[in-house]
Motif scaffolding. Structure first.
Motif, PDB file in Angstrom:
ATOM      1  N   SER A 153      10.035   7.132  -7.731  1.00 34.42           N
ATOM      2  CA  SER A 153       9.358   6.871  -9.020  1.00 34.42           C
ATOM      3  C   SER A 153       7.871   6.585  -8.827  1.00 34.42           C
ATOM      4  N   VAL A 154       7.524   5.913  -7.732  1.00 31.97           N
ATOM      5  CA  VAL A 154       6.116   5.617  -7.441  1.00 31.97           C
ATOM      6  C   VAL A 154       5.402   6.912  -7.039  1.00 31.97           C
ATOM      7  N   ARG A 155       6.063   7.729  -6.227  1.00 29.07           N
ATOM      8  CA  ARG A 155       5.458   9.025  -5.857  1.00 29.07           C
ATOM      9  C   ARG A 155       5.140   9.848  -7.098  1.00 29.07           C
TER      10      ARG A 155
ATOM     11  N   PRO B 229       5.315   9.777   2.696  1.00 32.83           N
ATOM     12  CA  PRO B 229       5.098   8.588   1.873  1.00 32.83           C
ATOM     13  C   PRO B 229       5.886   7.351   2.294  1.00 32.83           C
ATOM     14  N   PHE B 230       5.173   6.359   2.729  1.00 32.98           N
ATOM     15  CA  PHE B 230       5.748   5.073   3.097  1.00 32.98           C
ATOM     16  C   PHE B 230       4.993   3.962   2.385  1.00 32.98           C
ATOM     17  N   THR B 231       5.605   2.794   2.318  1.00 29.00           N
ATOM     18  CA  THR B 231       4.905   1.604   1.843  1.00 29.00           C
ATOM     19  C   THR B 231       4.537   0.762   3.049  1.00 29.00           C
TER      20      THR B 231
ATOM     21  N   GLN C 118       4.467  -1.242   8.474  1.00 28.02           N
ATOM     22  CA  GLN C 118       5.202  -0.378   7.559  1.00 28.02           C
ATOM     23  C   GLN C 118       6.458  -1.072   7.058  1.00 28.02           C
ATOM     24  N   GLU C 119       6.728  -0.925   5.752  1.00 24.25           N
ATOM     25  CA  GLU C 119       7.919  -1.538   5.168  1.00 24.25           C
ATOM     26  C   GLU C 119       9.062  -0.537   5.028  1.00 24.25           C
ATOM     27  N   ASP C 120       8.867   0.528   4.248  1.00 25.36           N
ATOM     28  CA  ASP C 120       9.962   1.434   3.918  1.00 25.36           C
ATOM     29  C   ASP C 120       9.388   2.706   3.312  1.00 25.36           C
TER      30      ASP C 120
ATOM     31  N   LEU D  14       0.857  -1.182   0.000  1.00 23.53           N
ATOM     32  CA  LEU D  14       0.000   0.000   0.000  1.00 23.53           C
ATOM     33  C   LEU D  14       0.893   1.232   0.000  1.00 23.53           C
ATOM     34  N   ALA D  15       0.581   2.199  -0.838  1.00 21.03           N
ATOM     35  CA  ALA D  15       1.253   3.497  -0.808  1.00 21.03           C
ATOM     36  C   ALA D  15       0.392   4.389   0.084  1.00 21.03           C
ATOM     37  N   VAL D  16       0.990   4.904   1.160  1.00 18.87           N
ATOM     38  CA  VAL D  16       0.213   5.609   2.170  1.00 18.87           C
ATOM     39  C   VAL D  16       0.729   7.037   2.384  1.00 18.87           C
TER      40      VAL D  16
END
Length: 70
Positions: free
Chosen positions: A62-64, A32-34, A55-57, A25-27
């Motif tokens: 690029s996703v942002r 911005p974290f995954t 939370q991962e990282d 999930l992009a949160v």
């Protein structure tokens, strides 16, 4: 894309992807974290709920950009 995602819309978006591809999930565009996606799905009050599983990282730049969060 509808404002409120349905199971049908989600299935259509995922159907052609590699089934072994991890999902995150992009949160929060301001921080911005995954996050990992939980494996349980709870259906209650006419809605399906999929929990966050930690939370991962940081969300990759690029996703942002692809999400117009930059």
């Amino acid at each position: 894309m509808p404002q409120y995602l349905t199971v049908g819309h989600l299935l259509r978006q995922l159907q052609d992807l590699d089934p072994t591809l991890p999902i995150r999930l992009a949160v929060n565009p301001d921080f911005p974290f995954t996050h990992y996606v939980g494996t349980e799905v709870v259906v209650q009050d006419g809605k399906a709920f999929i929990p966050d599983n930690g939370q991962e990282d940081y969300l990759p730049t690029s996703v942002r950009g692809a999400l117009a969060w930059s």
